[in-house]
Design a protein around this motif. Structure first.
Motif, PDB file in Angstrom:
ATOM      1  N   GLY A 312      19.681   2.640  48.285  1.00  0.00           N
ATOM      2  CA  GLY A 312      19.203   3.677  49.195  1.00  0.00           C
ATOM      3  C   GLY A 312      19.345   5.085  48.651  1.00  0.00           C
ATOM      4  N   ILE A 313      20.444   5.363  47.974  1.00  0.00           N
ATOM      5  CA  ILE A 313      20.654   6.723  47.466  1.00  0.00           C
ATOM      6  C   ILE A 313      19.623   7.061  46.397  1.00  0.00           C
ATOM      7  N   HIS A 314      19.280   6.066  45.551  1.00  0.00           N
ATOM      8  CA  HIS A 314      18.270   6.308  44.518  1.00  0.00           C
ATOM      9  C   HIS A 314      16.885   6.476  45.144  1.00  0.00           C
ATOM     10  N   ALA A 319      12.382   9.923  46.347  1.00  0.00           N
ATOM     11  CA  ALA A 319      11.419  10.395  47.336  1.00  0.00           C
ATOM     12  C   ALA A 319      11.456  11.914  47.450  1.00  0.00           C
ATOM     13  N   GLU A 320      12.653  12.475  47.403  1.00  0.00           N
ATOM     14  CA  GLU A 320      12.790  13.933  47.479  1.00  0.00           C
ATOM     15  C   GLU A 320      12.149  14.604  46.270  1.00  0.00           C
ATOM     16  N   MET A 321      12.445  14.082  45.078  1.00  0.00           N
ATOM     17  CA  MET A 321      11.898  14.667  43.854  1.00  0.00           C
ATOM     18  C   MET A 321      10.372  14.603  43.847  1.00  0.00           C
ATOM     19  N   LEU A 322       9.819  13.462  44.227  1.00  0.00           N
ATOM     20  CA  LEU A 322       8.368  13.306  44.206  1.00  0.00           C
ATOM     21  C   LEU A 322       7.687  14.161  45.274  1.00  0.00           C
ATOM     22  N   THR A 323       8.257  14.169  46.476  1.00  0.00           N
ATOM     23  CA  THR A 323       7.657  14.955  47.561  1.00  0.00           C
ATOM     24  C   THR A 323       7.577  16.421  47.187  1.00  0.00           C
ATOM     25  N   ASP A 324       8.695  16.983  46.723  1.00  0.00           N
ATOM     26  CA  ASP A 324       8.728  18.408  46.412  1.00  0.00           C
ATOM     27  C   ASP A 324       8.029  18.725  45.100  1.00  0.00           C
ATOM     28  N   GLY A 325       8.073  17.788  44.152  1.00  0.00           N
ATOM     29  CA  GLY A 325       7.348  17.990  42.903  1.00  0.00           C
ATOM     30  C   GLY A 325       5.856  18.050  43.124  1.00  0.00           C
TER      31      GLY A 325
END
Length: 394
Positions: A312-314, A319-325
């Motif tokens: 879950g942590i990964h 998801a955070e990196m891809l969304t904001d990227g």
């Protein structure tokens, strides 16, 4: 000014030298004796207004502040002519010494000079006094919002909030200098999710007081009690051009805006805020995203990374990196220079990322960026990104 004495001359010589040698920190004028009954003190700082050296005089009254900016030479001359006539205590703070000039009611002047003692302030404020602060602790709105005491001392529990306020204004200052707004005399700001208004008040204070702009700053907040609280505080502090509205970024009517702010807009609310900023032609867009729910389930489809993303942590980090990227790339495709960087951790959350987008002076072809977006989506199996969908809509 009372007829010059050696102590008075020495004081103003030290003031002029500190300005010439860039050692000046600030000047506080207290024990007011002039005709304005509710004036308490004046604080003088050196600022840059449209690349010109300026002295900013902030006159603190019981219920309002009045800011007057003067060219450095004119401001120094005004101080020489009127300061000892109107104030009984002049306190000059420089990087190396504290200089105080006391003026009795009969006009007798006494000079006191001591080495600058920054240690006490550092311990009290948790902040390096020599480091330039974009917001002055003596500003009345900080006491009104509970950041400082009535004596303008930092409330210890608010130390992290104080750091956040200054960092936010520092980022805004840098963005303005790099944007088409660098020489603007007026600015329109929308701040979504304003909350109790800490950053909204500081932003207005900086734009109006420090930069001398006609600043129309609007905080938009879902909680009506916060809207009432902030509007009352703005009125008490005489902050013309600062207002708060009840509303939601997803349904807010589109309007012209120069600076669009959205801190901690949850999940796709950040995308709605960015879309509104782009369509409104904002020169600066600042977001601190919160939650990244939309893309997360899309990453669970069969994929070579699935064994890693089963944790879950990964999955959350990816998801955070891809969304904001992808948000940053989409902003690039719309004519912005975009940065994603670590921001000061906010008081009630561990989220500390900021997306800062500044409108380019000259647009450049977006084809390469759009191709990168398609390639990333294909690799990760991402079917939809909210901001991309919003931008594609008519």
């Amino acid at each position: 000014m009372t007829t010059g004495t050696s102590d008075g001359d020495k004081f103003f010589k030290r003031l002029a030298d500190s300005l010439d040698q860039h050692g000046f920190v600030k000047l506080v004028l207290a024990k007011y004796r002039g005709p304005e009954p509710d004036l308490q003190r004046a604080t003088v700082r050196r600022i840059q207004v449209r690349d010109a050296d300026t002295l900013s005089f902030v006159y603190t009254h019981r219920t309002r502040d009045v800011t007057k900016n003067m060219p450095l030479a004119d401001g120094l001359q005004s101080l020489r002519e009127r300061a000892t006539e109107l104030f009984g205590h002049l306190h000059l703070m420089t990087r190396h010494e504290d200089v105080q000039l006391m003026v009795s009611k009969k006009g007798q002047q006494t000079l006191r000079v001591a080495a600058a003692d920054h240690e006490a302030d550092d311990a009290a404020a948790g902040h390096d006094r020599e480091k330039h602060r974009f917001v002055d602790l003596t500003r009345p709105f900080l006491a009104d919002l509970g950041v400082t005491t009535a004596q303008h001392q930092l409330v210890p529990a608010m130390a992290r909030k104080w750091k956040q306020i200054n960092k936010f204004v520092e980022v805004l200052d840098s963005a303005l200098k790099a944007s088409p707004l660098r020489d603007a005399k007026a600015v329109r700001v929308l701040d979504f999710g304003a909350g109790k208004g800490y950053l909204t008040f500081a932003m207005h204070d900086y734009l109006h007081g420090t930069r001398g702009m006609d600043a129309q700053v609007t905080g938009v907040e879902l909680r009506e009690d916060m809207v009432r609280l902030c509007n009352a505080a703005a009125q008490r502090n005489g902050m013309a051009g600062l207002a708060f509205r009840h509303g939601d970024v997803r349904t807010h009517a589109r309007e012209p805006v120069d600076v669009m702010i959205a801190l901690h807009a949850c999940d796709i609310a950040t995308d709605y805020a960015i879309d509104m900023g782009i369509r409104a032609g904002a020169a600066i867009i600042m977001c601190s995203p919160c939650c990244h729910k939309q893309i997360r389930p899309q990453l669970l489809s069969p994929h070579p990374l699935r064994p890693i993303l089963q944790h879950g942590i990964h999955l959350g980090q990816e998801a955070e990196m891809l969304t904001d990227g992808l948000r940053a790339l989409l902003l690039d495709s719309q004519g912005y220079d975009t940065q994603v960087f670590e921001f000061v951790a906010l008081e009630h959350t561990s989220k500390n990322k900021m997306i800062l987008a500044v409108k380019r002076g000259q647009p450049k072809p977006a084809d390469e960026v759009l191709a990168q977006i398609r390639e990333i989506k294909a690799f990760y199996g991402i079917r939809e990104h909210c901001l991309e969908t919003l931008l594609a809509a008519a």
